[in-house]
Each structure stands twice: as C-alpha cells, then as structure tokens.
Design a protein around this motif. Structure first.
Motif, PDB file in Angstrom:
ATOM      1  N   LYS A 223      46.483  49.954  39.976  1.00 50.10           N
ATOM      2  CA  LYS A 223      45.076  50.241  40.231  1.00 50.10           C
ATOM      3  C   LYS A 223      44.683  49.755  41.623  1.00 50.10           C
ATOM      4  N   ILE A 224      43.661  50.372  42.187  1.00 50.44           N
ATOM      5  CA  ILE A 224      43.284  50.074  43.567  1.00 50.44           C
ATOM      6  C   ILE A 224      42.271  48.934  43.640  1.00 50.44           C
ATOM      7  N   ASP A 225      42.391  48.128  44.699  1.00 50.17           N
ATOM      8  CA  ASP A 225      41.469  47.008  44.927  1.00 50.17           C
ATOM      9  C   ASP A 225      40.325  47.395  45.859  1.00 50.17           C
TER      10      ASP A 225
ATOM     11  N   ILE B 214      40.223  51.521  39.016  1.00 38.77           N
ATOM     12  CA  ILE B 214      40.134  50.417  39.973  1.00 38.77           C
ATOM     13  C   ILE B 214      40.464  49.119  39.257  1.00 38.77           C
ATOM     14  N   SER B 215      40.979  48.161  40.007  1.00 38.11           N
ATOM     15  CA  SER B 215      41.365  46.886  39.418  1.00 38.11           C
ATOM     16  C   SER B 215      40.146  46.009  39.180  1.00 38.11           C
ATOM     17  N   THR B 216      40.359  44.915  38.448  1.00 38.37           N
ATOM     18  CA  THR B 216      39.266  43.981  38.186  1.00 38.37           C
ATOM     19  C   THR B 216      38.835  43.257  39.457  1.00 38.37           C
ATOM     20  N   ASN B 217      39.665  43.326  40.492  1.00 38.83           N
ATOM     21  CA  ASN B 217      39.351  42.669  41.766  1.00 38.83           C
ATOM     22  C   ASN B 217      38.811  43.658  42.801  1.00 38.83           C
TER      23      ASN B 217
ATOM     24  N   LYS C 200      35.776  32.728  43.788  1.00 43.13           N
ATOM     25  CA  LYS C 200      36.033  32.445  42.378  1.00 43.13           C
ATOM     26  C   LYS C 200      34.819  32.802  41.525  1.00 43.13           C
ATOM     27  N   LEU C 201      33.628  32.469  42.027  1.00 42.46           N
ATOM     28  CA  LEU C 201      32.397  32.807  41.306  1.00 42.46           C
ATOM     29  C   LEU C 201      32.237  34.319  41.212  1.00 42.46           C
ATOM     30  N   SER C 202      32.592  35.011  42.281  1.00 39.12           N
ATOM     31  CA  SER C 202      32.531  36.465  42.278  1.00 39.12           C
ATOM     32  C   SER C 202      33.459  37.045  41.211  1.00 39.12           C
ATOM     33  N   SER C 203      34.652  36.463  41.089  1.00 39.69           N
ATOM     34  CA  SER C 203      35.606  36.914  40.071  1.00 39.69           C
ATOM     35  C   SER C 203      35.066  36.638  38.670  1.00 39.69           C
ATOM     36  N   ASN C 204      34.405  35.487  38.506  1.00 36.43           N
ATOM     37  CA  ASN C 204      33.817  35.160  37.207  1.00 36.43           C
ATOM     38  C   ASN C 204      32.727  36.162  36.830  1.00 36.43           C
TER      39      ASN C 204
END
Length: 245
Positions: free
Chosen positions: A74-76, A144-147, A201-205
């Motif tokens: 998947k694409i970032d 799309i990826s989770t990131n 990290k907060l953005s990922s959360n």
C-alpha cells in the motif's frame, strides 16, 4: 518502514476486521488495556503473544504474514502530480478526504448532495489514482497504508493552509471538543528533533483511533481535525527591541 511496524499494522487491521478491540485483546491476554496499547504502540510484542492474539481470532500466523505483505504494497503518499489533480477538483478532494475517513458509498450519498453518477465518476478517479480499489456493488477498499500522509508543502497541504486555516483558528477553543495549546521556550536542536518525533507518534495515534472508530455508525462520530505545528521562530513583535548583534 520497519518489518515489525508493518506486521503490527497488519495485526491491527486483522483485529479490526474481526471486530476486536484492544479491550478484547487485554482480556484474552489477561493484561490491562493500557499495557496492550503500549505493546502495540511500541511494537514490542513477543512471538508467543503474537501467536496468542492470532489464535484469539482464529488467524494462522502464516495468513498474518501474508496480510503484512499486502499492507506493505500500500502507498504512503501520492506524487506531486496526483495531489495536484485532487487539489484542482474540489469535489474530488472532498470525496478523497471522506473515503480516507471511512465513508461508504451510501454514506457519501446520504451526507452530501451528490448523484450516484457523480459519486461513481469521482470514485473511479480515486481508483485510477490507486487510493481505492473499486469493487462490485459500488463498494471500495482503501489502498493506502495506515501511515499515509499528504506531501509536505504539497498541493493538498497548501490548499488547506490557504482555504482552511483562518476558518479553523476562528474559535476561542472553549468547547469540550476543542483544545489549543501554545507553548514558547528555548530548545536545543536535539530537543526540537525529539519533540518532532513525539508529534509524529501522536499523529500515528490519531490515525489508529480513526481506524478503530471506522466501524461506528456515522451518527456516532464527527469530523475532527488536529493541527500539530512546531517552528524555530520568534514573533516580529519583538524585532524593534531585540538587541542587534
């Protein structure tokens, strides 16, 4: 992205697909929910616990590895030209944001004044851009990826800065669903870099929470925007009294 992070991302996706939450995992492993969240956020899951979680949802470990391979493809992010194509079409941009946030075809028609034809045409463009894969029955799945993130200073980011930032900050941030924090200080370059890591990290959360809430009904969730910003910057207000070097 590290293999461990991809594997954890695939595991989260499988848990979501099976309707399981961190609370379910915590009860199964006989751990606190906070401990489970920490395991997932830090990517510090032993092989035995990984197998236990897979057993909880009757998922062979080999199938998890296979789903990890699919997730890795998947694409970032998009290319500059792809973002520009979306930014130049306001309706396409709206639908892009919506599908990334979990809207279904029926949700789009119910929430916005769109015809089925308009919706299908825009979704076909998103399919061409590799953001989604169109499926039979007007269904689609994200590719799309989770990131996934918009390009820094790219067409989408510039669009929102130009068109949205004034409206966004036109608030006293006093409502229960709002919060604004402004902090000033003298920081070293290394500390600045560490703060940026914490922001990421907060953005990922945030993205994880958004994915966890995706299964909720539309009337149980609300459009929410979080802006994180950090600059090595001094206001020009102090220029006149600043001692010249």
């Amino acid at each position: 992205m590290s293999q461990t992070k991809i594997l954890i991302g695939a595991l989260k996706a499988q848990l979501k697909a099976h309707g399981k939450t961190y609370d379910d995992v915590a009860k199964y492993l006989q751990l606190s929910q906070a401990s489970v969240k920490r395991l997932f956020s830090e990517g510090n899951i032993s092989l035995s616990r990984l197998e236990s979680i897979c057993n909880m949802i009757d998922l062979p470990l080999a199938d998890l590895v296979l789903s990890m391979t699919i997730e890795h493809k998947k694409i970032d992010s998009l290319s500059l030209l792809q973002e520009q194509e979306i930014a130049d079409d306001l309706l396409l941009l709206l639908l892009t944001v919506c599908v990334i946030n979990g809207f279904t075809f029926d949700d789009l028609l119910q929430e916005y004044s769109l015809t089925e034809l308009e919706c299908i045409q825009k979704l076909a463009k998103l399919d061409k851009l590799k953001i989604i894969e169109l499926l039979p029955g007007n269904r689609f799945k994200l590719k799309i990826s989770t990131n996934f993130a918009w390009l820094p200073d790219g067409p989408i980011q510039r669009f929102f800065l130009k068109r949205v930032q004034e409206e966004f900050f036109n608030s006293h941030f006093k409502q229960p669903t709002e919060k604004l924090i402004v902090i000033n200080g003298l920081l070293s370059l290394s500390t600045n870099a560490e703060i940026q890591k914490q922001m990421q990290k907060l953005s990922s959360n945030f993205a994880e929470c958004r994915n966890e809430d995706a299964s909720l009904k539309m009337n149980q969730k609300h459009g929410t925007t979080m802006v994180l910003a950090l600059r090595q910057w001094d206001s020009s207000l102090f220029d006149e009294i600043r001692r010249k070097s």
